[in-house]
Design a protein around this motif. Structure first.
Motif, PDB file in Angstrom:
ATOM      1  N   GLU A 197       0.751  -1.186   0.018  1.00 19.22           N
ATOM      2  CA  GLU A 197      -0.060   0.012  -0.097  1.00 19.22           C
ATOM      3  C   GLU A 197       0.813   1.126   0.071  1.00 19.22           C
ATOM      4  O   GLU A 197       0.473   2.141  -0.832  1.00 19.22           O
ATOM      5  N   LYS A 198       1.940   1.265   0.702  1.00 19.11           N
ATOM      6  CA  LYS A 198       2.934   2.325   0.914  1.00 19.11           C
ATOM      7  C   LYS A 198       3.548   2.649  -0.505  1.00 19.11           C
ATOM      8  O   LYS A 198       3.996   3.808  -0.644  1.00 19.11           O
ATOM      9  N   GLN A 199       3.753   1.546  -1.223  1.00 17.21           N
ATOM     10  CA  GLN A 199       4.410   1.555  -2.648  1.00 17.21           C
ATOM     11  C   GLN A 199       3.377   2.051  -3.618  1.00 17.21           C
ATOM     12  O   GLN A 199       3.984   2.093  -4.735  1.00 17.21           O
ATOM     13  N   GLY A 200       2.268   1.995  -3.226  1.00 18.25           N
ATOM     14  CA  GLY A 200       1.424   2.598  -4.399  1.00 18.25           C
ATOM     15  C   GLY A 200       0.598   1.529  -5.084  1.00 18.25           C
ATOM     16  O   GLY A 200      -0.202   1.765  -6.170  1.00 18.25           O
ATOM     17  N   ALA A 201       0.485   0.210  -4.541  1.00 17.74           N
ATOM     18  CA  ALA A 201      -0.274  -0.870  -5.043  1.00 17.74           C
ATOM     19  C   ALA A 201      -1.896  -0.433  -5.094  1.00 17.74           C
ATOM     20  O   ALA A 201      -2.267   0.059  -3.975  1.00 17.74           O
ATOM     21  N   ASN A 202      -2.508  -0.478  -6.148  1.00 19.55           N
ATOM     22  CA  ASN A 202      -3.969  -0.243  -6.112  1.00 19.55           C
ATOM     23  C   ASN A 202      -4.615  -1.555  -6.751  1.00 19.55           C
ATOM     24  O   ASN A 202      -6.001  -1.384  -6.988  1.00 19.55           O
ATOM     25  N   ALA A 203      -4.199  -2.681  -6.839  1.00 22.47           N
ATOM     26  CA  ALA A 203      -4.938  -3.798  -6.997  1.00 22.47           C
ATOM     27  C   ALA A 203      -3.933  -4.902  -6.589  1.00 22.47           C
ATOM     28  O   ALA A 203      -2.738  -4.884  -6.241  1.00 22.47           O
TER      29      ALA A 203
END
Length: 413
Positions: free
Chosen positions: A242-248
């Motif tokens: 989540e912190k790395q920007g995952a959106n799926a």
């Protein structure tokens, strides 16, 4: 699957929780030998707990008498007698474990071991004991032992005739003690390596932030088993992604044989805000359930990869997220193990796995011997380790395609 009872600890790569404790029995009129006592101990555990109260449509008391009516000369004879008795149940999941097998299974699901930190296997072609991989941060990794290295000797003893369990037992030991291995590298060079054993955490989670061809950041998580560390490690993985920007997300449960019931339940709660996770039914027909009751760690779309090796706790998780419309399943129909076992420790240090209940998905699907059918069926044959989650992995690619389609939203299909 494992129920958690008092005195229970986690054990075994099947979906279970189990009791550690000695089961007493009333003293008979005629004194039993130690070997006969072990057979009677097993009989009583099965008699009190086995799911099928008909015991495979036979008189269970007569089975005991028949086994005890034959001479049992020694401990090995007692083990054979127990196995003969259990075989009449026609249940592959109710089984006897000798002390070595029992200890090995405890290590597999405890989440940690004390040893040198090596994953080992027997080479299919040569039969030699080979290193699959050193565990990150372990004494073996620090000593420079590499994947495909061969272990020729352990403390001067040739490994040529050792089983995997025997070799593993020789390398385990108390933290701070040492063991010397003779290692042969791929270049055929040999060297002695002295390792100091240490306590090693077993991480069943592989995690990576990937990108779709369109640049969409996708969190890829592969879960290899449901041991005691799995919920915590998966929570860390989701948080970091989540912190790395995952959106799926893609959760890979292929070839995951299961493990601890509680681990499966806790991981389901990480993806669900609410809803039933699994129902359990015992021999009296009494139904219980586990449910989600707090906020999920992420609301992002989720695809789960499954195949014929997805079993037990993996099927509970996949079924829970499919029935609650939280995930889309991709791959092949799962193994179909819908039975719950408890593992009991016997008085001589051996173990007994007993089927004590069955489970149903939130929609009351009984998947035993049937499995769970994915929402999108995608076959995959001959997938090697190095091709997992790459362009050569058709199931993974199907998951990526689903997550990049505008029609895929939270809740799956």
């Amino acid at each position: 699957m494992w129920f958690m009872h008092k005195q229970a600890v986690g054990v075994i790569s099947l979906l279970m929780a189990f009791w550690i404790g000695f089961c007493g029995f009333a003293a008979p009129a005629l004194a039993l030998t130690e070997e006969q006592k072990l057979v009677s101990e097993v009989w009583r555990i099965v008699n009190r707990n086995y799911l099928d109260e008909t015991f495979n449509h036979q008189n269970w008391a007569e089975v005991r008498q028949k086994v005890l009516g034959k001479p049992i000369k020694d401990q090995q004879g007692a083990y054979v007698a127990v196995q003969t008795m259990l075989k009449t149940l026609d249940d592959p999941f109710t089984r006897f474990l000798d002390p070595e097998q029992y200890r090995s299974l405890q290590v597999n699901t405890s989440g940690e071991l004390t040893g040198v930190g090596l994953q080992i296997a027997l080479d299919a072609q040569t039969g030699q004991l080979q290193v699959v991989a050193p565990i990150a941060g372990s004494p073996a990794e620090k000593a420079g032992i590499q994947p495909r290295d061969r272990i020729l000797q352990i403390e001067g003893i040739s490994t040529a005739k050792l089983t995997l369990d025997e070799a593993a037992a020789k390398m385990r030991g108390a933290s701070g003690s040492s063991v010397t291995l003779l290692i042969e590298g791929e270049d055929k060079s040999q060297r002695e390596v002295k390792l100091t054993r240490d306590r090693i955490a077993l991480n069943p989670v592989v995690v990576e932030l990937k990108k779709s061809p369109q640049g969409k950041p996708i969190g890829y998580i592969r879960l290899t088993q449901f041991n005691a560390n799995a919920p915590m490690e998966l929570a860390h993985a989701i948080s970091n992604l989540e912190k790395q920007g995952a959106n799926a997300y893609i959760l890979d449960l292929r070839n995951n044989p299961g493990g601890l019931l509680q681990a499966g339940v806790e991981i389901a709660r990480q993806w669900l805000d609410s809803g039933i996770i699994v129902y359990t039914v015992n021999r009296q027909g009494i139904q219980g359930n586990y449910e989600a009751f707090s906020s999920a760690l992420t609301q992002d779309p989720l695809v789960i990869l499954v195949n014929q090796g997805t079993a037990s706790a993996s099927e509970i998780l996949a079924g829970a997220l499919q029935d609650n419309h939280r995930a889309t399943l991709v791959g092949e129909t799962t193994f179909g193990k819908g039975l719950i076992q408890s593992l009991f420790e016997l008085s001589d240090g051996s173990g007994l796995a007993v089927t004590i209940a069955k489970y149903e998905t939130p929609n009351h699907r009984d998947i035993n011997k049937l499995g769970i059918k994915p929402d999108q069926v995608v076959a995959s044959e001959g997938l090697t380790r190095d091709k997992i989650a790459t362009k050569d992995d058709p199931q993974y690619q199907a998951a990526v395609n689903l997550l990049t389609q505008k029609s895929v939203v939270v809740g799956g299909v």
